[in-house]
Structures are given as structure tokens and as C-alpha cells.
Design a protein around this motif. Structure first.
Motif, PDB file in Angstrom:
ATOM      1  N   SER A 177      31.136  37.536  44.647  1.00 29.56           N
ATOM      2  CA  SER A 177      32.577  37.722  44.841  1.00 29.56           C
ATOM      3  C   SER A 177      33.421  36.809  43.963  1.00 29.56           C
ATOM      4  O   SER A 177      34.652  36.831  44.055  1.00 29.56           O
ATOM      5  CB  SER A 177      32.943  37.483  46.314  1.00 29.56           C
ATOM      6  N   LEU A 178      32.784  36.001  43.126  1.00 28.02           N
ATOM      7  CA  LEU A 178      33.526  35.008  42.349  1.00 28.02           C
ATOM      8  C   LEU A 178      34.495  35.684  41.381  1.00 28.02           C
ATOM      9  O   LEU A 178      34.097  36.474  40.525  1.00 28.02           O
ATOM     10  CB  LEU A 178      32.561  34.108  41.572  1.00 28.02           C
ATOM     11  N   LEU A 199      33.745  38.473  37.603  1.00 25.26           N
ATOM     12  CA  LEU A 199      34.728  37.462  37.213  1.00 25.26           C
ATOM     13  C   LEU A 199      35.992  38.111  36.654  1.00 25.26           C
ATOM     14  O   LEU A 199      35.928  39.041  35.849  1.00 25.26           O
ATOM     15  CB  LEU A 199      34.139  36.535  36.151  1.00 25.26           C
ATOM     16  N   GLN A 200      37.140  37.570  37.069  1.00 23.57           N
ATOM     17  CA  GLN A 200      38.418  38.038  36.543  1.00 23.57           C
ATOM     18  C   GLN A 200      39.084  36.979  35.655  1.00 23.57           C
ATOM     19  O   GLN A 200      39.787  37.308  34.712  1.00 23.57           O
ATOM     20  CB  GLN A 200      39.362  38.402  37.693  1.00 23.57           C
ATOM     21  N   SER A 222      35.416  43.290  34.647  1.00 23.15           N
ATOM     22  CA  SER A 222      36.553  42.840  35.449  1.00 23.15           C
ATOM     23  C   SER A 222      37.290  41.660  34.816  1.00 23.15           C
ATOM     24  O   SER A 222      38.359  41.264  35.293  1.00 23.15           O
ATOM     25  CB  SER A 222      36.083  42.443  36.855  1.00 23.15           C
ATOM     26  N   LEU A 223      36.730  41.097  33.755  1.00 21.56           N
ATOM     27  CA  LEU A 223      37.298  39.898  33.143  1.00 21.56           C
ATOM     28  C   LEU A 223      38.627  40.216  32.462  1.00 21.56           C
ATOM     29  O   LEU A 223      38.692  41.044  31.557  1.00 21.56           O
ATOM     30  CB  LEU A 223      36.305  39.321  32.136  1.00 21.56           C
ATOM     31  N   GLN A 224      39.698  39.518  32.886  1.00 18.15           N
ATOM     32  CA  GLN A 224      41.035  39.775  32.362  1.00 18.15           C
ATOM     33  C   GLN A 224      41.638  38.578  31.621  1.00 18.15           C
ATOM     34  O   GLN A 224      42.338  38.747  30.635  1.00 18.15           O
ATOM     35  CB  GLN A 224      41.980  40.165  33.501  1.00 18.15           C
ATOM     36  N   PHE A 225      41.388  37.371  32.123  1.00 21.15           N
ATOM     37  CA  PHE A 225      41.998  36.176  31.550  1.00 21.15           C
ATOM     38  C   PHE A 225      40.908  35.206  31.089  1.00 21.15           C
ATOM     39  O   PHE A 225      40.084  34.768  31.893  1.00 21.15           O
ATOM     40  CB  PHE A 225      42.899  35.486  32.584  1.00 21.15           C
ATOM     41  N   ASN A 244      36.668  42.860  21.569  1.00 21.76           N
ATOM     42  CA  ASN A 244      37.194  44.224  21.535  1.00 21.76           C
ATOM     43  C   ASN A 244      36.773  44.971  22.796  1.00 21.76           C
ATOM     44  O   ASN A 244      36.013  45.940  22.749  1.00 21.76           O
ATOM     45  CB  ASN A 244      36.698  44.948  20.288  1.00 21.76           C
ATOM     46  N   VAL A 245      37.256  44.479  23.937  1.00 23.46           N
ATOM     47  CA  VAL A 245      36.955  45.087  25.236  1.00 23.46           C
ATOM     48  C   VAL A 245      38.279  45.354  25.967  1.00 23.46           C
ATOM     49  O   VAL A 245      39.188  44.526  25.951  1.00 23.46           O
ATOM     50  CB  VAL A 245      36.038  44.182  26.094  1.00 23.46           C
ATOM     51  N   SER A 246      38.367  46.499  26.589  1.00 21.65           N
ATOM     52  CA  SER A 246      39.631  46.958  27.164  1.00 21.65           C
ATOM     53  C   SER A 246      40.072  46.190  28.408  1.00 21.65           C
ATOM     54  O   SER A 246      41.236  46.244  28.792  1.00 21.65           O
ATOM     55  CB  SER A 246      39.544  48.447  27.497  1.00 21.65           C
ATOM     56  N   SER A 247      39.163  45.465  29.039  1.00 17.65           N
ATOM     57  CA  SER A 247      39.519  44.763  30.276  1.00 17.65           C
ATOM     58  C   SER A 247      40.401  43.535  30.031  1.00 17.65           C
ATOM     59  O   SER A 247      41.205  43.156  30.888  1.00 17.65           O
ATOM     60  CB  SER A 247      38.250  44.336  31.015  1.00 17.65           C
ATOM     61  N   LEU A 248      40.270  42.908  28.868  1.00 21.88           N
ATOM     62  CA  LEU A 248      41.002  41.663  28.608  1.00 21.88           C
ATOM     63  C   LEU A 248      42.506  41.887  28.545  1.00 21.88           C
ATOM     64  O   LEU A 248      42.990  42.791  27.869  1.00 21.88           O
ATOM     65  CB  LEU A 248      40.529  41.028  27.304  1.00 21.88           C
ATOM     66  N   VAL A 249      43.239  41.022  29.242  1.00 24.20           N
ATOM     67  CA  VAL A 249      44.701  41.048  29.235  1.00 24.20           C
ATOM     68  C   VAL A 249      45.247  39.845  28.465  1.00 24.20           C
ATOM     69  O   VAL A 249      46.227  39.956  27.723  1.00 24.20           O
ATOM     70  CB  VAL A 249      45.261  41.037  30.680  1.00 24.20           C
ATOM     71  N   GLU A 250      44.601  38.690  28.632  1.00 21.26           N
ATOM     72  CA  GLU A 250      45.058  37.467  27.963  1.00 21.26           C
ATOM     73  C   GLU A 250      43.867  36.704  27.401  1.00 21.26           C
ATOM     74  O   GLU A 250      42.862  36.523  28.088  1.00 21.26           O
ATOM     75  CB  GLU A 250      45.835  36.589  28.950  1.00 21.26           C
ATOM     76  N   LEU A 251      44.001  36.256  26.138  1.00 20.03           N
ATOM     77  CA  LEU A 251      42.923  35.547  25.457  1.00 20.03           C
ATOM     78  C   LEU A 251      43.507  34.349  24.714  1.00 20.03           C
ATOM     79  O   LEU A 251      44.395  34.501  23.877  1.00 20.03           O
ATOM     80  CB  LEU A 251      42.221  36.478  24.471  1.00 20.03           C
TER      81      LEU A 251
END
Length: 329
Positions: A177-178, A199-200, A222-225, A244-251
Motif C-alpha cells: 500500500s506504500l 508508489l505515487q 502509479s508513480l506521479q511525482f 517517457n512514461v505517461s504516469s509521471l506528472v512532475e519530475l
């Protein structure tokens, strides 16, 4: 009549006293702490210069012991209060060899345990599997044992930043659940590979990381940030489509040794590349095709403190980065 009224009044007082004693609502609060009647399940013992954990009444669910001088936790100190939900112990002088092996093991309902800003050299043993939020940051932990977090299927937040961890190994693999993992300010040389798939948020700033495996992010949808700032990343250590993965929102890749803008997904919204050695502005890093229907979702782009100027940005960047509200060069 007056005699009857007085008698009833006295009896009422006695009954109230018996009820309070019998239910532990009054008179059982340690002298060193406050147990306000408005919050009958909370015990406030913070900032009192305490050197030990006081007696905890069985009714308590929330215990605040932070900002004291507590160096040890003796076995059995929480055994009377097995319904505890929060135990807040940050900013003390706790040592690993001064914490009983089963101090927390009977707390089957414990959700939050704050042990940050202490002198721990290892993760305490036999932690409850009910934990949701565990804070161990700002200690002296150098190694994570394989069984340190075993069975913690409910753990959502784990803070381990500002320790001296060199490698993670498989210690975190079973944390199903992390969602948030903080490992910044350690001694990591690479991005840990055996991390939970759900992980998000992953924070790895201020380490010694030089490379990232090509499939790390694609295996964690699920990784976004992601924060990888203040490391030693180079373009040779980043395979072409790593980010180049669609899940990322901030890098955040700022304060590294990059000379080119890495290829990113068109869905990325915030990209931080300041304080690198980037020499050119490549539109193809953001858009593989540049036209009316194909464009990047970038809102914030930071490229300041590099080796490029605003005049180096090609005209087609206007189409590609049409949604950007901040571009610093």
C-alpha cells in the motif's frame, strides 16, 4: 426537604467520583502530562523536558511525547494502553539499543508512529503491521534489514530521509500500500529497484545517484511525482525512454550533470532541469511530432542556470509547449 436535597447532592457527587474512577476518565493522568476533558483519549506530554515515557492510562489512543529528552523506552511501557492509535515521539534522544524489542508489538491498532529526529541506528524491531504512517527520518540509520517492515500491508507513508542509508535491497518490496517514500539525503548510488509497484511519490534528492534503470518507471504505473535533484546523474546513465512514461506528472532533475534534455512523456506537467550543463534546447525531448494536434502538457519548465539562452529556443517550441505558463531559461 433541605436535608433530602443535600443528601441527594452528596450521593450524586459520590456516584460521579465512582464513575470517574471506574472508567478511568479522571484522576489517572500522569502528573507530567495534560489530559484535557475535551479530548479524553489524548495525553499531551510534549516539551516537558521528560527523560522517560510516563505511565499511559488504558483509555488513551493518542500520546504526544515529542520534543523531550527521552533516551529509552522500557519493555511494557505501552502494554496497558493497547488501543493506542498515535504515538508521537519525534525530537527526543532515543537510541536503538535503549528500545525494548517488543515495546510496540502489542499495539495492534497503531496507525501513526513518529520516531524522527532521534539517534536511532536501526529500525525498531517488531513494529505493528497496522501502521499507516511511519516516520524515521533524521536519524543515523545506515542499513535496512530485510524483515524491518515485514507484514506492513497497510503502510502508506514511509519517511527515511536524512539518514546514512547506502542501499535498500529488498526491505521495502512487500509494502503493497506504500504511496509515498522519502529517501532523500542518504548515501544511495542508484535508484533502488525493489520498490513497491503502487508508489505515487518517490523522493531521492541529495544522494549520490548516477543512473536510473530503463524500465524502473514503466514498471510502476502509479508513480506521479519523482524528485532526483542534487544527485550525480548524467545522460549516459539515463536510457533513452526512462522518463517517457505517461504516469509521471512532475519530475525534478535539477542540480545534476545533464548536458541534454532527457526524453519525456507528453503528459508530464512540471519539469525541473535548472542547474545542469544543458547546452541545447531539443523540442523532440518534449514532442516527437510537432503540429496542431500533438503537443506537450508541460505547464512549468525550468532550464535556468544551464548553458543555453532564450535565443536558443527554436520557433516550433511555441507549438509544442503551448500550455506552458512558466518557462525559465
Amino acid at each position: 426537604r433541605h436535608f433530602c436535597r443535600i443528601s441527594i447532592f452528596i450521593v450524586s457527587i459520590l456516584l460521579m467520583g465512582q464513575w470517574a474512577d471506574g472508567n478511568g476518565e479522571e484522576g489517572d493522568c500522569p502528573l507530567e502530562c495534560d489530559c484535557p476533558s475535551l479530548y479524553p483519549r489524548a495525553m499531551y506530554c510534549h516539551s516537558r523536558n521528560l527523560q522517560h515515557v510516563p505511565y499511559v492510562p488504558s483509555r488513551m489512543k493518542y500520546v504526544y511525547l515529542h520534543n523531550n529528552r527521552i533516551t529509552s523506552i522500557q519493555q511494557g511501557v505501552f502494554d496497558n494502553a493497547t488501543d493506542l492509535v498515535w504515538v508521537i515521539l519525534h525530537k527526543n534522544h532515543l537510541r536503538s539499543d535503549k528500545i525494548g524489542k517488543n515495546v510496540f508489538s502489542r499495539l495492534k491498532s497503531l496507525q501513526k508512529l513518529y520516531l524522527d529526529h532521534n539517534n536511532l541506528t536501526s529500525v525498531p524491531q517488531n513494529l505493528p503491521t497496522s501502521l499507516v504512517d511511519l516516520r524515521l527520518n533524521n536519524n543515523n540509520i545506515s542499513k535496512l534489514s530485510y524483515g524491518s517492515f515485514q507484514g506492513m500491508l497497510h503502510l502508506q507513508t514511509l519517511r527515511l530521509q536524512r539518514n546514512t542509508i547506502e542501499e535498500v535491497g529488498g526491505a521495502l518490496k512487500g509494502l503493497e500500500s506504500l504511496a509515498l517514500l522519502e529517501l532523500g539525503g542518504n548515501l544511495l548510488k542508484k535508484v533502488p529497484e525493489s520498490l513497491p509497484e503502487k508508489l505515487q511519490q518517490l523522493y531521492l534528492e541529495y544522494n549520490h545517484i548516477t543512473s536510473v534503470s530503463d524500465n524502473f518507471f514503466s514498471q510502476r504505473p502509479s508513480l506521479q511525482f519523482v524528485r532526483l535533484s542534487h544527485n550525480q546523474l548524467t545522460n549516459s546513465g539515463i536510457p533513452t525512454n526512462t522518463f517517457n512514461v505517461s504516469s509521471l506528472v512532475e519530475l525534478d532533475l535539477s542540480h545534476n550533470h545533464l548536458e541534454k534534455i532527457p526524453t519525456i512523456s507528453t503528459s508530464l506537467e512540471n519539469l525541473y532541469l535548472q542547474a545542469n550543463h544543458i547546452k541545447e534546447f531539443s523540442v523532440k525531448s518534449f514532442c516527437r511530432v510537432v503540429d496542431v494536434t500533438n503537443y506537450s502538457q508541460i505547464r512549468v519548465l525550468r532550464l535556468d542556470a544551464n548553458k543555453i539562452r532564450a535565443s536558443d529556443v527554436p520557433p516550433e517550441a511555441v507549438l509544442c509547449l503551448r500550455l506552458a505558463t512558466v518557462i525559465d531559461i
